[in-house]
Design a protein around this motif. Structure first.
Motif, PDB file in Angstrom:
ATOM      1  N   ASP A 228     -15.564   8.120   2.400  1.00 27.57           N
ATOM      2  CA  ASP A 228     -14.756   7.204   3.189  1.00 27.57           C
ATOM      3  C   ASP A 228     -15.446   5.841   3.250  1.00 27.57           C
ATOM      4  OD1 ASP A 228     -12.455   6.600   4.667  1.00 27.57           O
ATOM      5  OD2 ASP A 228     -13.499   6.917   6.570  1.00 27.57           O
ATOM      6  N   VAL A 229     -14.642   4.805   3.431  1.00 28.95           N
ATOM      7  CA  VAL A 229     -15.117   3.423   3.528  1.00 28.95           C
ATOM      8  C   VAL A 229     -14.353   2.737   4.648  1.00 28.95           C
ATOM      9  CG1 VAL A 229     -15.214   1.177   2.390  1.00 28.95           C
ATOM     10  CG2 VAL A 229     -15.714   3.248   1.076  1.00 28.95           C
ATOM     11  N   HIS A 230     -15.050   1.970   5.458  1.00 25.68           N
ATOM     12  CA  HIS A 230     -14.395   1.095   6.437  1.00 25.68           C
ATOM     13  C   HIS A 230     -15.043  -0.288   6.384  1.00 25.68           C
ATOM     14  CE1 HIS A 230     -11.621   3.736   8.555  1.00 25.68           C
ATOM     15  NE2 HIS A 230     -12.525   4.704   8.401  1.00 25.68           N
ATOM     16  N   ALA A 231     -14.204  -1.296   6.425  1.00 28.99           N
ATOM     17  CA  ALA A 231     -14.688  -2.684   6.387  1.00 28.99           C
ATOM     18  C   ALA A 231     -15.116  -3.132   7.775  1.00 28.99           C
ATOM     19  CB  ALA A 231     -13.584  -3.597   5.853  1.00 28.99           C
ATOM     20  N   PHE A 232     -16.050  -4.071   7.797  1.00 23.39           N
ATOM     21  CA  PHE A 232     -16.436  -4.680   9.064  1.00 23.39           C
ATOM     22  C   PHE A 232     -15.347  -5.632   9.540  1.00 23.39           C
ATOM     23  CE2 PHE A 232     -21.033  -3.848   7.902  1.00 23.39           C
ATOM     24  CZ  PHE A 232     -21.253  -2.976   8.960  1.00 23.39           C
ATOM     25  N   CYS A 233     -15.263  -5.794  10.864  1.00 21.56           N
ATOM     26  CA  CYS A 233     -14.340  -6.740  11.476  1.00 21.56           C
ATOM     27  C   CYS A 233     -15.004  -7.290  12.743  1.00 21.56           C
ATOM     28  CB  CYS A 233     -13.011  -6.066  11.799  1.00 21.56           C
ATOM     29  SG  CYS A 233     -13.159  -4.716  13.001  1.00 21.56           S
ATOM     30  N   GLU A 234     -14.293  -8.091  13.478  1.00 23.34           N
ATOM     31  CA  GLU A 234     -14.842  -8.596  14.730  1.00 23.34           C
ATOM     32  C   GLU A 234     -15.123  -7.440  15.688  1.00 23.34           C
ATOM     33  OE1 GLU A 234     -15.640 -11.738  15.457  1.00 23.34           O
ATOM     34  OE2 GLU A 234     -15.087 -12.288  13.394  1.00 23.34           O
ATOM     35  N   GLY A 235     -16.219  -7.531  16.396  1.00 22.88           N
ATOM     36  CA  GLY A 235     -16.554  -6.494  17.336  1.00 22.88           C
ATOM     37  C   GLY A 235     -18.000  -6.547  17.749  1.00 22.88           C
ATOM     38  N   ASP A 236     -18.382  -5.661  18.664  1.00 27.82           N
ATOM     39  CA  ASP A 236     -19.772  -5.643  19.139  1.00 27.82           C
ATOM     40  C   ASP A 236     -20.403  -4.254  19.048  1.00 27.82           C
ATOM     41  OD1 ASP A 236     -18.459  -4.279  21.124  1.00 27.82           O
ATOM     42  OD2 ASP A 236     -18.919  -5.700  22.724  1.00 27.82           O
ATOM     43  N   HIS A 237     -19.704  -3.289  18.393  1.00 25.38           N
ATOM     44  CA  HIS A 237     -20.276  -1.952  18.227  1.00 25.38           C
ATOM     45  C   HIS A 237     -19.572  -1.233  17.083  1.00 25.38           C
ATOM     46  CE1 HIS A 237     -16.688  -1.006  20.600  1.00 25.38           C
ATOM     47  NE2 HIS A 237     -16.745   0.191  20.012  1.00 25.38           N
ATOM     48  N   VAL A 238     -20.204  -0.173  16.618  1.00 23.68           N
ATOM     49  CA  VAL A 238     -19.584   0.706  15.633  1.00 23.68           C
ATOM     50  C   VAL A 238     -19.764   2.148  16.093  1.00 23.68           C
ATOM     51  CG1 VAL A 238     -19.895  -0.847  13.666  1.00 23.68           C
ATOM     52  CG2 VAL A 238     -21.697   0.800  14.219  1.00 23.68           C
ATOM     53  N   TRP A 239     -18.792   3.016  15.720  1.00 21.47           N
ATOM     54  CA  TRP A 239     -18.927   4.454  15.933  1.00 21.47           C
ATOM     55  C   TRP A 239     -19.367   5.085  14.615  1.00 21.47           C
ATOM     56  CZ3 TRP A 239     -18.846   7.155  20.347  1.00 21.47           C
ATOM     57  CH2 TRP A 239     -18.267   6.577  21.478  1.00 21.47           C
ATOM     58  N   LEU A 240     -20.493   5.794  14.654  1.00 22.97           N
ATOM     59  CA  LEU A 240     -21.000   6.464  13.460  1.00 22.97           C
ATOM     60  C   LEU A 240     -21.456   7.871  13.833  1.00 22.97           C
ATOM     61  CD1 LEU A 240     -23.076   3.629  11.723  1.00 22.97           C
ATOM     62  CD2 LEU A 240     -20.879   4.555  10.985  1.00 22.97           C
ATOM     63  N   CYS A 241     -20.839   8.877  13.231  1.00 22.70           N
ATOM     64  CA  CYS A 241     -21.192  10.287  13.464  1.00 22.70           C
ATOM     65  C   CYS A 241     -21.223  10.617  14.953  1.00 22.70           C
ATOM     66  CB  CYS A 241     -22.520  10.629  12.797  1.00 22.70           C
ATOM     67  SG  CYS A 241     -22.459  10.560  11.000  1.00 22.70           S
ATOM     68  N   VAL A 259     -16.737   6.249  10.113  1.00 22.51           N
ATOM     69  CA  VAL A 259     -16.721   6.526   8.682  1.00 22.51           C
ATOM     70  C   VAL A 259     -17.472   7.803   8.329  1.00 22.51           C
ATOM     71  CG1 VAL A 259     -18.723   5.033   8.262  1.00 22.51           C
ATOM     72  CG2 VAL A 259     -17.101   5.466   6.412  1.00 22.51           C
ATOM     73  N   GLY A 260     -18.572   8.085   9.025  1.00 19.58           N
ATOM     74  CA  GLY A 260     -19.339   9.298   8.750  1.00 19.58           C
ATOM     75  C   GLY A 260     -18.581  10.554   9.117  1.00 19.58           C
ATOM     76  N   MET A 261     -17.956  10.536  10.294  1.00 24.65           N
ATOM     77  CA  MET A 261     -17.206  11.707  10.731  1.00 24.65           C
ATOM     78  C   MET A 261     -15.957  11.910   9.881  1.00 24.65           C
ATOM     79  SD  MET A 261     -16.230  12.894  14.617  1.00 24.65           S
ATOM     80  CE  MET A 261     -17.730  12.205  15.293  1.00 24.65           C
ATOM     81  N   HIS A 262     -15.364  10.804   9.430  1.00 21.50           N
ATOM     82  CA  HIS A 262     -14.198  10.927   8.560  1.00 21.50           C
ATOM     83  C   HIS A 262     -14.568  11.590   7.236  1.00 21.50           C
ATOM     84  CE1 HIS A 262     -11.851   7.430  10.674  1.00 21.50           C
ATOM     85  NE2 HIS A 262     -12.146   8.432  11.479  1.00 21.50           N
ATOM     86  N   ALA A 263     -15.682  11.190   6.665  1.00 18.17           N
ATOM     87  CA  ALA A 263     -16.112  11.786   5.399  1.00 18.17           C
ATOM     88  C   ALA A 263     -16.390  13.273   5.572  1.00 18.17           C
ATOM     89  CB  ALA A 263     -17.340  11.069   4.866  1.00 18.17           C
ATOM     90  N   LEU A 264     -17.038  13.646   6.678  1.00 13.92           N
ATOM     91  CA  LEU A 264     -17.342  15.055   6.923  1.00 13.92           C
ATOM     92  C   LEU A 264     -16.061  15.857   7.146  1.00 13.92           C
ATOM     93  CD1 LEU A 264     -19.212  17.413   7.411  1.00 13.92           C
ATOM     94  CD2 LEU A 264     -19.569  16.586   9.758  1.00 13.92           C
TER      95      LEU A 264
END
Length: 377
Positions: A228-241, A259-264
């Motif tokens: 899976d791939v997700h592009a960066f956008c405006e924001g102040d945090h990311v969700w990973l696993c 993106v990590g949880m989506h790939a899993l």
């Protein structure tokens, strides 16, 4: 050939001991006869029983026939019940042999294309003695000697006629067949096809059943991968696993873009041949707008459990320059394990960079690769 099975289970089994006959005693959580009948699934089965056992036997959902005072009489009762039904071949099996395999059944039926009868046997490999008064009184040449087993297979009409003509007292159906002049081929038997005779035989049979269950689990392993791939956008945090990490940008996606949880999740769906997240949670459906990705992962692992599979292990690799994953990898591992209800030792989370190459190297987005193995539970 149209084939039926007669399971002879009218005996009392006095040598085994116990409050009930051995064929009704519990082996690996089920009555011995439940294991016997499972080997013949898909075939017409007649269960020959003692009249006292009818209430026990009715739950099996097979045809019941009351047996006689001897094994010969019980087999004949089963054969008579099949007469006129169009059956061309019959397998006669002892209800005290719960470990017969479908492979052996297939070999016996195949032999009937050439012979009037076929029976499994194993060559005698041990030395044979005659004994008297507790002493060895002589030896017996074991050349050409075999240990007989069941099921014993026959073309129906000849074995019915043979039993009708036999005076009784035969050790098995091969003896009855040979007395009537039928040819009986020897088919390779199986060491595991033991007959429950003594109390210690139950422990041996249970060990064999446990070994077979383990073999089935190891043989039924499924592997899936996800990307899976997700592009960066405006924001102040990311969700990973499953972890919320402070960052100068966010990730663009219909859900929380983990993106990590989506790939899993896709790896688990892939192992089940169930497509990807989009099949189960379409991005066109507004209810999934901004949804937490643990919903998708929990659905995938529950679907695996419904199909009879458990997670063997999984491995997630996050590809990005930033944020740094290393300091959070163990927490991510624990969170994924919690969502899936597995031990954290079955989950791996790690990260790599693309050496400043490509879209991840230019910090335009994050990619994730995941692999999951499912094993039969």
């Amino acid at each position: 050939m149209d084939t039926a099975v007669i399971v002879v289970a009218a005996g009392r089994g006095s040598r085994m001991g116990g409050e009930v006959p051995k064929q009704w005693q519990i082996l690996a959580g089920q009555p011995v006869l439940a294991h016997v009948l499972a080997a013949f699934a898909g075939l017409r089965v007649l269960l020959v029983i003692h009249p006292e056992d009818r209430a026990r036997a009715e739950g099996f959902g097979v045809e019941l026939v009351e047996g006689g005072a001897t094994r010969d009489a019980s087999v004949l009762a089963g054969l008579r019940a099949l007469e006129g039904s169009g059956v061309e071949a019959v397998l006669i099996h002892d209800g005290a042999r719960p470990l017969v395999t479908r492979g052996l059944v297939d070999r016996l039926v195949a032999a009937l294309a050439v012979h009037q009868g076929a029976a499994p046997a194993l060559p005698v490999s041990d030395a044979l003695w005659r004994g008297a008064g507790g002493l060895v009184a002589g030896t017996v040449d074991r050349a050409g000697l075999y240990r007989a087993q069941t099921p014993q297979a026959f073309r129906f009409a000849p074995i019915l006629a043979a039993h009708r003509a036999h005076p009784g007292g035969a050790a098995d159906d091969v003896e009855v067949a040979r007395a009537a002049g039928l040819d009986v081929a020897i088919v390779e038997g199986e060491e595991s096809n033991l007959k429950l005779t003594w109390p210690g035989d139950f422990a041996r049979a249970e060990a064999i059943l446990k070994g077979r269950k383990l073999e089935r689990r190891l043989a039924d392993v499924r592997l899936g991968n996800g990307y899976d791939v997700h592009a960066f956008c405006e924001g102040d945090h990311v969700w990973l696993c499953g972890m919320k990490l402070p960052h100068g940008k966010g990730l663009l996606g219909h859900s929380d873009a983990d993106v990590g949880m989506h790939a899993l999740t896709d790896a688990i769906y892939g192992a089940l041949a169930e497509g990807d997240i989009g099949r189960h949670f379409p991005p066109s459906d507004p209810q999934w707008k901004g949804a937490a990705s643990h919903i998708f992962l929990a659905h995938a692992i529950a679907l695996a459990a419904d199909r009879g599979y458990a997670l063997g292990n999984c491995d997630v690799t996050l590809v990005c320059e930033r944020p740094k994953i290393g300091p959070h990898a163990l927490e991510m591992q624990a969170e994924l394990a919690r969502i899936m209800g597995v031990d954290a030792g079955r989950v791996s989370v790690k990260a790599t960079t693309s050496e400043r190459l490509g879209f991840t190297g230019r910090e335009e987005g994050i990619a994730a690769i995941a692999t999951a193995t499912l094993v039969r539970a």
